[in-house]
Design an enzyme around this catalytic site. Structure first.
Site, PDB file in Angstrom:
ATOM      1  N   ASP A  99       0.858  -1.188   0.000  1.00  0.00           N
ATOM      2  CA  ASP A  99       0.000   0.000   0.000  1.00  0.00           C
ATOM      3  C   ASP A  99       0.892   1.236   0.000  1.00  0.00           C
ATOM      4  O   ASP A  99       1.387   1.669   1.034  1.00  0.00           O
ATOM      5  CB  ASP A  99      -0.918   0.009   1.221  1.00  0.00           C
ATOM      6  N   HIS A 118       0.697   7.764   4.171  1.00  0.00           N
ATOM      7  CA  HIS A 118       1.292   7.020   5.269  1.00  0.00           C
ATOM      8  C   HIS A 118       2.803   7.211   5.392  1.00  0.00           C
ATOM      9  O   HIS A 118       3.426   6.584   6.248  1.00  0.00           O
ATOM     10  CB  HIS A 118       0.968   5.535   5.111  1.00  0.00           C
ATOM     11  N   ILE A 157      -0.215   9.104   8.782  1.00  0.00           N
ATOM     12  CA  ILE A 157      -0.983   8.230   9.662  1.00  0.00           C
ATOM     13  C   ILE A 157      -0.698   6.771   9.324  1.00  0.00           C
ATOM     14  O   ILE A 157      -0.224   6.442   8.232  1.00  0.00           O
ATOM     15  CB  ILE A 157      -2.500   8.505   9.559  1.00  0.00           C
ATOM     16  N   GLY A 212      -4.948   1.905   8.046  1.00  0.00           N
ATOM     17  CA  GLY A 212      -6.021   1.259   8.788  1.00  0.00           C
ATOM     18  C   GLY A 212      -5.889  -0.251   8.777  1.00  0.00           C
ATOM     19  O   GLY A 212      -6.177  -0.925   9.778  1.00  0.00           O
TER      20      GLY A 212
END
Length: 286
Positions: A188, A193, A208, A211
């Site tokens: 990903d 990120h 961040i 998830g």
């Protein structure tokens, strides 16, 4: 409107081929924090190829990275700004134990488009099968800020009542400062990120955590504590991403063992007064 729901839903399913090796599984397990302590026999089943057990959430990255979030944005009728995109939820159904290495065919299609007023939700379904039959199905819910309001179907209300009673386990897991940088190597590559400048354009002070990384951390905690470490007992795993996690924070994972082969989970960020991170989280198991 950047999202043409009718065109997107009418698009033909896409097929592809994926492959993965034990190295990919090991990297994924390290990306969700496995291997601490490094010589613990319970951790070696995630980090040593000669003992390797595959945590079912590996299915969210197997072969081609996180399903749905990036690939769903390339569908006909979908043109959105990546900075407005968040992963809203994930449902994984496991049809058979996932092998440590394999080749498979993927079939992806848009299962639904929902109008939430201030946002749109795309539900991308990916079915994966190998020569022996179905392996798993992933439903990725993609939340696109600012793209609702066209009067479409709002979709079902899937929110659940909070688990009753005291949790059976309360665990804390520290997210490493470099956790997102390690996890993204499983496929990903969203700059949200890793790139501080991109994160700011998306409205965050800093990058961040994925998830799906929190998703994997939580499933591992449930398997290790309530399912005796037996990864093959997991039949399905669903969650709603209720808030973000920043690398360096501590996750508080509350687990409830319920009748009928169910584990409920709620995850919060300790340093932000137990701000919700994962909710409506359910593991169905044998």
């Amino acid at each position: 409107m950047p999202i043409d729901a009718a065109k997107a839903l009418a698009a033909e399913p896409r097929s592809g081929e994926i492959a993965w090796t034990a190295k990919d599984v090991l990297l994924y397990h390290l990306g969700i924090g496995a291997g601490l302590p490094a010589t613990d026999p319970d951790e070696l089943r995630y980090t040593l190829e000669s003992r390797l057990h595959v945590l079912p959430s590996f299915a969210t990255v197997a072969g081609s990275g996180a399903p749905g979030v990036i690939s769903g944005l390339s569908l006909p009728g979908v043109e959105v700004d990546l900075a407005r995109v968040l992963h809203g939820g994930q449902v994984l159904t496991v049809h058979r134990p996932i092998p440590a290495a394999g080749e498979a065919t993927t079939t992806s299609s848009l299962a639904a488009v929902y109008d939430k007023g201030k946002a749109a939700i795309l539900v991308l379904r990916t079915d994966v099968a190998d020569a022996d039959g179905p392996l798993w199905t992933n439903d990725a819910q993609i939340y696109v800020r600012g793209e609702g309001g066209w009067g479409g179907d709002r979709g079902p209300d899937t929110r659940m009542a909070p688990p009753a009673g005291r949790p059976d386990r309360v665990l804390e897991r520290t997210v490493r400062e470099d956790q997102a940088l390690l996890y993204r190597l499983s496929g990903d590559w969203n700059p949200l990120h890793a790139d501080p400048d991109f994160a700011k354009t998306a409205g965050f002070d800093r990058p961040i955590l994925h998830g799906l990384c929190t998703y994997g951390i939580t499933l591992k905690a449930a398997v290790d504590t309530l399912l005796g470490g037996e990864v093959t007992r997991v039949r399905s795993y669903a969650t709603r991403f209720a808030g973000v996690v920043f690398p360096g924070e501590t996750l508080r994972i509350r687990l409830w063992a319920q009748d009928g082969g169910v584990v409920r989970a709620e995850v919060t960020a300790v340093e932000r007064s137990d701000a919700p991170v994962l909710t409506d989280t359910v593991v169905h198991h044998t």
